[in-house]
Structure formats: C-alpha cells, structure tokens
Design a protein around this motif. Structure first.
Motif, PDB file in Angstrom:
ATOM      1  N   ASN A  93       0.865  -1.164  -0.051  1.00 22.57           N
ATOM      2  CA  ASN A  93      -0.014   0.041   0.098  1.00 22.57           C
ATOM      3  C   ASN A  93       0.979   1.217  -0.054  1.00 22.57           C
ATOM      4  O   ASN A  93       0.716   2.243  -0.620  1.00 22.57           O
ATOM      5  CB  ASN A  93      -0.975   0.186   1.204  1.00 22.57           C
ATOM      6  CG  ASN A  93      -1.685   1.282   1.163  1.00 22.57           C
ATOM      7  OD1 ASN A  93      -2.793   1.155   0.378  1.00 22.57           O
ATOM      8  ND2 ASN A  93      -1.862   2.089   2.109  1.00 22.57           N
ATOM      9  N   TRP A  94       1.932   1.230   0.954  1.00 19.77           N
ATOM     10  CA  TRP A  94       2.771   2.458   0.751  1.00 19.77           C
ATOM     11  C   TRP A  94       3.388   2.409  -0.566  1.00 19.77           C
ATOM     12  O   TRP A  94       3.693   3.776  -0.925  1.00 19.77           O
ATOM     13  CB  TRP A  94       3.630   2.188   2.091  1.00 19.77           C
ATOM     14  CG  TRP A  94       4.871   3.249   2.179  1.00 19.77           C
ATOM     15  CD1 TRP A  94       6.089   3.389   1.983  1.00 19.77           C
ATOM     16  CD2 TRP A  94       4.485   4.692   2.408  1.00 19.77           C
ATOM     17  NE1 TRP A  94       6.632   4.763   2.236  1.00 19.77           N
ATOM     18  CE2 TRP A  94       5.556   5.585   2.656  1.00 19.77           C
ATOM     19  CE3 TRP A  94       3.195   5.525   2.546  1.00 19.77           C
ATOM     20  CZ2 TRP A  94       6.006   6.802   2.591  1.00 19.77           C
ATOM     21  CZ3 TRP A  94       3.349   7.022   2.839  1.00 19.77           C
ATOM     22  CH2 TRP A  94       4.534   7.390   2.811  1.00 19.77           C
ATOM     23  N   ARG A  95       3.997   1.404  -1.131  1.00 18.56           N
ATOM     24  CA  ARG A  95       4.699   1.700  -2.391  1.00 18.56           C
ATOM     25  C   ARG A  95       3.925   2.250  -3.445  1.00 18.56           C
ATOM     26  O   ARG A  95       4.432   2.988  -4.045  1.00 18.56           O
ATOM     27  CB  ARG A  95       5.440   0.131  -2.576  1.00 18.56           C
ATOM     28  CG  ARG A  95       6.395  -0.111  -1.784  1.00 18.56           C
ATOM     29  CD  ARG A  95       6.913  -1.468  -2.148  1.00 18.56           C
ATOM     30  NE  ARG A  95       8.180  -1.871  -1.388  1.00 18.56           N
ATOM     31  CZ  ARG A  95       8.294  -3.290  -1.141  1.00 18.56           C
ATOM     32  NH1 ARG A  95       7.624  -4.065  -1.613  1.00 18.56           N
ATOM     33  NH2 ARG A  95       9.488  -3.239  -0.472  1.00 18.56           N
ATOM     34  N   VAL A  96       2.608   1.563  -3.417  1.00 17.24           N
ATOM     35  CA  VAL A  96       1.463   2.105  -4.365  1.00 17.24           C
ATOM     36  C   VAL A  96       1.210   3.790  -4.206  1.00 17.24           C
ATOM     37  O   VAL A  96       1.369   4.439  -5.362  1.00 17.24           O
ATOM     38  CB  VAL A  96       0.283   1.405  -4.342  1.00 17.24           C
ATOM     39  CG1 VAL A  96      -0.609   2.012  -5.170  1.00 17.24           C
ATOM     40  CG2 VAL A  96       0.503   0.053  -4.723  1.00 17.24           C
ATOM     41  N   LEU A  97       1.217   4.063  -3.051  1.00 17.28           N
ATOM     42  CA  LEU A  97       1.031   5.549  -2.728  1.00 17.28           C
ATOM     43  C   LEU A  97       2.128   6.534  -3.086  1.00 17.28           C
ATOM     44  O   LEU A  97       2.124   7.615  -3.484  1.00 17.28           O
ATOM     45  CB  LEU A  97       0.755   5.638  -1.482  1.00 17.28           C
ATOM     46  CG  LEU A  97      -0.630   5.425  -0.677  1.00 17.28           C
ATOM     47  CD1 LEU A  97      -0.836   5.318   0.750  1.00 17.28           C
ATOM     48  CD2 LEU A  97      -1.927   5.985  -1.173  1.00 17.28           C
ATOM     49  N   GLN A  98       3.474   5.713  -3.049  1.00 12.98           N
ATOM     50  CA  GLN A  98       4.540   6.736  -3.359  1.00 12.98           C
ATOM     51  C   GLN A  98       4.738   6.663  -4.942  1.00 12.98           C
ATOM     52  O   GLN A  98       5.281   7.579  -5.298  1.00 12.98           O
ATOM     53  CB  GLN A  98       5.750   6.022  -2.970  1.00 12.98           C
ATOM     54  CG  GLN A  98       6.021   5.983  -1.543  1.00 12.98           C
ATOM     55  CD  GLN A  98       7.274   5.284  -1.005  1.00 12.98           C
ATOM     56  OE1 GLN A  98       7.344   4.193  -1.358  1.00 12.98           O
ATOM     57  NE2 GLN A  98       7.910   5.904  -0.301  1.00 12.98           N
ATOM     58  N   LYS A  99       3.754   5.933  -5.587  1.00 16.16           N
ATOM     59  CA  LYS A  99       3.867   6.080  -6.998  1.00 16.16           C
ATOM     60  C   LYS A  99       2.662   6.502  -7.741  1.00 16.16           C
ATOM     61  O   LYS A  99       2.321   6.489  -9.085  1.00 16.16           O
ATOM     62  CB  LYS A  99       3.915   4.418  -7.797  1.00 16.16           C
ATOM     63  CG  LYS A  99       5.187   3.847  -7.313  1.00 16.16           C
ATOM     64  CD  LYS A  99       6.459   4.689  -8.153  1.00 16.16           C
ATOM     65  CE  LYS A  99       7.682   3.836  -7.928  1.00 16.16           C
ATOM     66  NZ  LYS A  99       9.041   4.511  -8.523  1.00 16.16           N
ATOM     67  N   LEU A 100       1.902   7.210  -6.791  1.00 14.54           N
ATOM     68  CA  LEU A 100       0.684   7.857  -7.376  1.00 14.54           C
ATOM     69  C   LEU A 100       0.683   8.865  -8.589  1.00 14.54           C
ATOM     70  O   LEU A 100       0.061   8.716  -9.398  1.00 14.54           O
ATOM     71  CB  LEU A 100      -0.220   8.553  -6.105  1.00 14.54           C
ATOM     72  CG  LEU A 100      -1.105   7.682  -5.389  1.00 14.54           C
ATOM     73  CD1 LEU A 100      -1.792   8.243  -4.215  1.00 14.54           C
ATOM     74  CD2 LEU A 100      -2.178   6.944  -6.339  1.00 14.54           C
ATOM     75  N   GLY A 129      -7.129   0.386   7.630  1.00 12.65           N
ATOM     76  CA  GLY A 129      -6.971   1.762   7.044  1.00 12.65           C
ATOM     77  C   GLY A 129      -8.310   2.196   6.049  1.00 12.65           C
ATOM     78  O   GLY A 129      -8.975   1.313   5.913  1.00 12.65           O
ATOM     79  N   VAL A 130      -8.237   3.184   5.627  1.00 13.39           N
ATOM     80  CA  VAL A 130      -9.198   3.675   4.625  1.00 13.39           C
ATOM     81  C   VAL A 130      -8.761   4.201   3.422  1.00 13.39           C
ATOM     82  O   VAL A 130      -7.461   4.510   3.115  1.00 13.39           O
ATOM     83  CB  VAL A 130     -10.071   5.137   4.952  1.00 13.39           C
ATOM     84  CG1 VAL A 130     -11.045   4.953   6.368  1.00 13.39           C
ATOM     85  CG2 VAL A 130      -9.175   6.098   5.494  1.00 13.39           C
ATOM     86  N   PRO A 131      -9.459   3.731   2.196  1.00 12.49           N
ATOM     87  CA  PRO A 131      -8.914   4.005   0.874  1.00 12.49           C
ATOM     88  C   PRO A 131      -8.350   5.391   0.814  1.00 12.49           C
ATOM     89  O   PRO A 131      -9.080   6.604   1.334  1.00 12.49           O
ATOM     90  CB  PRO A 131     -10.108   3.609  -0.039  1.00 12.49           C
ATOM     91  CG  PRO A 131     -11.167   2.909   0.867  1.00 12.49           C
ATOM     92  CD  PRO A 131     -10.664   3.234   2.023  1.00 12.49           C
ATOM     93  N   PHE A 132      -7.354   5.606  -0.136  1.00  7.62           N
ATOM     94  CA  PHE A 132      -7.134   7.052  -0.636  1.00  7.62           C
ATOM     95  C   PHE A 132      -7.467   7.224  -1.814  1.00  7.62           C
ATOM     96  O   PHE A 132      -7.189   6.620  -2.935  1.00  7.62           O
ATOM     97  CB  PHE A 132      -5.521   7.278  -0.322  1.00  7.62           C
ATOM     98  CG  PHE A 132      -4.896   8.548  -0.610  1.00  7.62           C
ATOM     99  CD1 PHE A 132      -5.091   9.797  -0.029  1.00  7.62           C
ATOM    100  CD2 PHE A 132      -4.518   8.750  -2.011  1.00  7.62           C
ATOM    101  CE1 PHE A 132      -4.556  11.020  -0.353  1.00  7.62           C
ATOM    102  CE2 PHE A 132      -4.193  10.057  -2.223  1.00  7.62           C
ATOM    103  CZ  PHE A 132      -3.999  11.192  -1.496  1.00  7.62           C
ATOM    104  N   GLU A 133      -7.946   8.246  -2.174  1.00  5.98           N
ATOM    105  CA  GLU A 133      -8.456   8.916  -3.328  1.00  5.98           C
ATOM    106  C   GLU A 133      -7.841  10.063  -3.986  1.00  5.98           C
ATOM    107  O   GLU A 133      -8.032  11.136  -3.305  1.00  5.98           O
ATOM    108  CB  GLU A 133      -9.930   8.792  -3.585  1.00  5.98           C
ATOM    109  CG  GLU A 133     -10.563   8.626  -4.858  1.00  5.98           C
ATOM    110  CD  GLU A 133     -12.129   8.405  -5.091  1.00  5.98           C
ATOM    111  OE1 GLU A 133     -12.334   7.246  -4.854  1.00  5.98           O
ATOM    112  OE2 GLU A 133     -12.917   9.259  -5.040  1.00  5.98           O
TER     113      GLU A 133
END
Length: 124
Positions: free
Chosen positions: A75-82, A107-111
């Motif tokens: 999840n953290w790696r995906v968020l870093q590649k947004l 946690g909650v989804p990030f959009e």
C-alpha cells in the motif's frame, strides 16, 4: 405565467436502466482503458501492480482506477507511485480518479483525481 401548466415525461423522474448493450460497451471501455494504462506502465509499475488486485471502473459516471493492496508495505509503495500512475492515466483519460485501498480493516482508501497532480508534484 398564471395558469400555465408544465408537463414532464415520466423518464425525467427515473433513471433509465442500462441495456445489455450499454453494459457490454462499459465493460469494453473499462478493459481498453486498463490495457492502455498497463501497457504505458514501466517495469517497476507493472511489478507493483502485479502484487495487487487492480481494475478500472466507470461506475457513477466517474472513471476510477482502483488498486487493492494485499498488505501495508505494498500500500505504501503504491501511494509513493501515485504521481507517475496519475500522469499515465491522465494521458488516456483527462477526468479520472485513482483509489488506493489498503488491506481490509487496516485503514481507509485514499483517492486522488488525476487533475490534482500538481498538488502532489513534490512526491514525484
């Protein structure tokens, strides 16, 4: 305008049910956008996506890339590649969102809307 009456078609009150052709066309659109997006990804993004369940949906008239992460590290790696993913998606569809979902109950989804990329430019 005293005494003037207005008449509305009954279709004005209830949304139309999508026909089977509408559903098939929507599925083909989602598949095509998914394919174009994935083909535009570099090897790093493809490897990251291969660890997740991901898909494109056009529900509620908004095109959304949904990425469901199996664990918090992914999840953290995906968020870093947004930002890179948002740039690729924005080249295909100008009005879209990316929703990153952590594992259930973690946690909650990030959009993020792809037209908000400038807000996240420091993350790139």
């Amino acid at each position: 305008m005293k005494g003037q009456s207005f008449y509305f078609n009954s279709d004005d009150y209830h949304p139309m049910q999508p026909s089977s052709a509408d559903i098939i066309l929507r599925q083909q659109l989602e598949y095509s956008i998914s394919r174009y997006f994935y083909e535009a990804c570099d090897r790093t993004l493809k490897n990251l996506l291969s660890n997740c369940r991901w898909y494109v949906t056009t529900q509620a008239n908004a095109m959304t890339l949904v990425i469901e992460c199996p664990d918090q590290v992914t999840n953290w790696r995906v968020l870093q590649k947004l930002v890179p993913m948002g740039k690729l998606l924005n080249q295909i569809v100008s009005s879209a969102k990316i929703r990153v979902c952590p594992p259930e109950s973690e946690g909650v989804p990030f959009e993020m809307r792809v037209d908000e990329l400038s807000v996240y430019r420091d993350m790139a």
